[in-house]
Each structure stands twice: as C-alpha cells, then as structure tokens.
Design an enzyme around this catalytic site. Structure first.
Site, PDB file in Angstrom:
ATOM      1  N   TYR A 124       0.805  -1.210   0.000  1.00  0.00           N
ATOM      2  CA  TYR A 124       0.000   0.000   0.000  1.00  0.00           C
ATOM      3  C   TYR A 124       0.843   1.268   0.000  1.00  0.00           C
ATOM      4  CZ  TYR A 124      -3.808  -3.188   1.271  1.00  0.00           C
ATOM      5  OH  TYR A 124      -4.723  -4.206   1.291  1.00  0.00           O
ATOM      6  N   LYS A 174       4.833 -15.225   3.330  1.00  0.00           N
ATOM      7  CA  LYS A 174       4.867 -16.010   2.088  1.00  0.00           C
ATOM      8  C   LYS A 174       6.324 -16.234   1.719  1.00  0.00           C
ATOM      9  CE  LYS A 174       2.683 -18.044  -1.346  1.00  0.00           C
ATOM     10  NZ  LYS A 174       1.999 -19.334  -1.122  1.00  0.00           N
ATOM     11  N   ASP A 206      -1.379 -18.558   2.715  1.00  0.00           N
ATOM     12  CA  ASP A 206      -2.447 -19.367   2.147  1.00  0.00           C
ATOM     13  C   ASP A 206      -2.863 -20.483   3.109  1.00  0.00           C
ATOM     14  OD1 ASP A 206       0.126 -20.202   1.678  1.00  0.00           O
ATOM     15  OD2 ASP A 206      -0.207 -20.898  -0.356  1.00  0.00           O
ATOM     16  N   ASP A 230      -4.913  -7.318   5.898  1.00  0.00           N
ATOM     17  CA  ASP A 230      -6.152  -6.722   5.409  1.00  0.00           C
ATOM     18  C   ASP A 230      -7.121  -7.806   4.956  1.00  0.00           C
ATOM     19  OD1 ASP A 230      -8.048  -4.939   4.523  1.00  0.00           O
ATOM     20  OD2 ASP A 230      -6.822  -4.058   2.946  1.00  0.00           O
ATOM     21  N   ASP A 234     -10.667  -9.660   7.258  1.00  0.00           N
ATOM     22  CA  ASP A 234     -12.021  -9.662   6.706  1.00  0.00           C
ATOM     23  C   ASP A 234     -12.555 -11.090   6.640  1.00  0.00           C
ATOM     24  OD1 ASP A 234     -11.898  -6.972   6.473  1.00  0.00           O
ATOM     25  OD2 ASP A 234     -12.074  -6.879   4.302  1.00  0.00           O
TER      26      ASP A 234
END
Length: 347
Positions: A124, A174, A206, A230, A234
């Site tokens: 971001y 990752k 993952d 992020d 959610d």
C-alpha cells in the site's frame, strides 16, 4: 459513530470522566466538501487529540479507477502521518452467535484471537507505485517493501500481546516466494530471542487462510504484513458472524500495561451507503472500538471492560441487528442497540 459517541458519553457520566469530542472530515465526504480526502484541518485536529475515533470513509461513486483522489487515500495518509504502524484486530466468537454463522458451532465455539497487522508499509505504501502505457500495452507496478526495523517493531508488539494472553505467536508470511517475507521470517526469529516464554510458529498466508476456517481455536496472536492482514481479518470476521462485530485499534507505539498509547480506533467494516440512514447498521464494532480506545489510549481499563461486558450481556439477552439476527432473536435497530448497551452499562 453516533452510538459509539453516546456510549463514550455514558461511560463519562457513570465513572466521572469528561470527554471532549470534536468532529472532522475524512474520506468521501471530505472530497465532496473540500476536494481533499484528508484536509489539513482534520490532520491538525487529530494530532492535537488523545485519540481518534474513525468512521468508514468510502463511497461507490469513487470506484472509477481513473479517479486520482479516492476516499481510501485519506485513510492511508492519516495512518502514515500519525505513525500508526500497528493495527490490532481482535476476533472473538461469542457463544450466543455460534448458531448464526455458516460454520459448525463445534468448530468455532471459543475462538478468541487477535491480529497484529503492519499498517504503514508493504504494497500500500511501497515505491515504485505507478501505472503507465507503452505503444503496445498498459502496465502497472506496486512494490512490497519492508526493512528490518519496520518488521521488528510490529513483531515485537505481537510478542508483547502474546505474553499477556496464551503465549503463542503465529507469524504469517509467504517466505516460499517473496523476498520481503524471507526477511520478515528472519527478523521474527531474531526478536523471538527476547521472548523465550512465547512460542513462535511460522505459517504461510495461504495455509493461514485455510486454518482460520478449519481450526480457529488454534490461534492466539497472529502478526502479519499489511496486505495479508487486510485480507485475513475480513475473512476472520465471518467467524464472529458479521463484519459489524469486529473493532480495531491502530497504534503508534508498543502498548505497555498501565501506559497510554496514541491510537486511531475504527470498526473494520466499510461504509455501506445502501443502508445509511435506515437505522439498521450494527453499531457493536464501533462500540467495541470505543472500548479499545478506553483501554489503550486513555488507560481506563475498568471502563473498557465494562463496555465489553455490556455488549456481551445485550447479546445474551437475545438482541440482534439484522446482520446477526436468528429465528429466535429480538430484532433491533442501530439506535436501539446503542441504547441497550448504555442501559447495560448503567446496570
């Protein structure tokens, strides 16, 4: 936001505190009225405050990718300007809501963990970040960039929180693909030497996304970079029954017992303009964000616990907004839910 402010006011009346609340613009409404997603007046007021309580910033009318000034720009900018590098997102499954989700109750009952999300780095904010066209194609690039200091400070917050909870920290990365994640994992191991009493485990993002749904009770504290956090938070909100149940705190420092830390507090959900003004939105996430504000930025731990207890008692009594409603529950609107929490606070 209105119900959160009323709950804060009620806390003041019950416990003998005075809170000074001032309003400022950010996001879509700020663009409409000032042309900027983060007006200078808003930033100045935030910097002069003990804490910030934030509402959702977005609006679908700004979804055009060609628009330069977007509501989310204001959110990213205020995080950066206030050095809010640590986002804490608790995920708690209330017993009263386990039958109202898509999950088997025996899988999610008792799940209680917290995400520590790095907030001012990664995709971001990384550079280069641009879009351009050549004679043959359109191209764009975003950069996931971290240094060891950025990683070290957020991982340390994860360890501090784990030390005060069940002493288990899951570092999400990752590392099998990304160089930034390999550095992340290396720094996490280095910081772990200062916390021999906390168990550190590494988990690929993952795998984590799968495990959150399969075995959510295995987690205590999870620390992760910006984009992964992020998305995962959610996803995890569905365990709690609704995004309307989850609060968050964005902090500028490592929280210490009994100390105050400047922070920005907001529900994790978006603006949902389709239900704005209809008195149906769930205010619990904002009310629980107020509880986090009381705890971290004002040092009022007794008051914070009282707000959390009041929310729990209202849910136990069967009151529900429409996002968490069940067949045997009492449907209430936004304002009535806030009133019920205040009534529970008053005893």
């Amino acid at each position: 936001m209105a119900q959160g402010a009323l709950v804060l006011k009620a806390v003041g009346q019950i416990y003998g505190h005075t809170f000074e609340l001032e309003n400022a613009l950010i996001g879509g409404i700020a663009i409409d009225k000032t042309g900027s997603s983060l007006p200078e007046e808003t930033l100045k007021l935030a910097k002069a405050s003990d804490a910030v309580l934030l509402g959702a910033v977005g609006d679908p009318k700004f979804d055009d990718p060609k628009i330069k000034e977007r509501p989310e720009n204001g959110l990213l900018a205020i995080r950066k300007e206030l050095n809010l590098f640590a986002n804490l997102r608790p995920v708690k499954v209330y017993d009263e809501l386990v039958d109202g989700t898509v999950f088997k109750p025996e899988v999610i009952r008792g799940a209680d963990f917290i995400f520590v999300r790095e907030l001012t780095g990664g995709l971001y904010f990384g550079r280069p970040k641009k879009r351009w066209e050549t004679a043959t194609m359109r191209k764009s690039v975003d950069s996931m960039c971290y240094n060891d200091r950025e990683i070290g400070r957020i991982v340390r917050i994860g360890f501090e929180l784990a030390r005060s909870r069940r002493k288990k920290l899951t570092s999400v990365d990752k590392a099998n693909v990304l160089e930034s994640s390999r550095l992340w994992r290396q720094v996490a191991v280095e910081v772990a030497r200062d916390y021999p009493d906390v168990t550190l485990e590494h988990m690929l993002v993952d795998t984590c996304a799968m495990r959150i749904l399969l075995t959510p009770r295995d987690f205590d504290v999870l620390v992760t970079e910006n984009t992964f956090g992020d998305i995962l938070t959610d996803e995890a909100s569905m365990l709690a029954g609704s995004m309307g149940m989850l609060a968050s705190a964005s902090l500028s420092g490592i929280p210490q017992p009994g100390a105050r830390t400047f922070g920005l507090y907001e529900p994790i959900h978006g603006s949902a303009p389709d239900i704005a003004g209809k008195d149906v939105a769930n205010p619990i996430a904002t009310i629980l964000s107020v509880a986090m504000l009381l705890h971290f930025s004002l040092g009022l731990e007794r008051e914070a616990a009282a707000v959390e207890k009041a929310v729990s008692s209202v849910l136990k009594a069967g009151h529900r907004t429409r996002d968490i409603i069940g067949a045997s529950n009492n449907p209430v609107g936004t304002s009535e839910m806030g009133h019920l929490v205040i009534k529970a606070l008053e005893g």
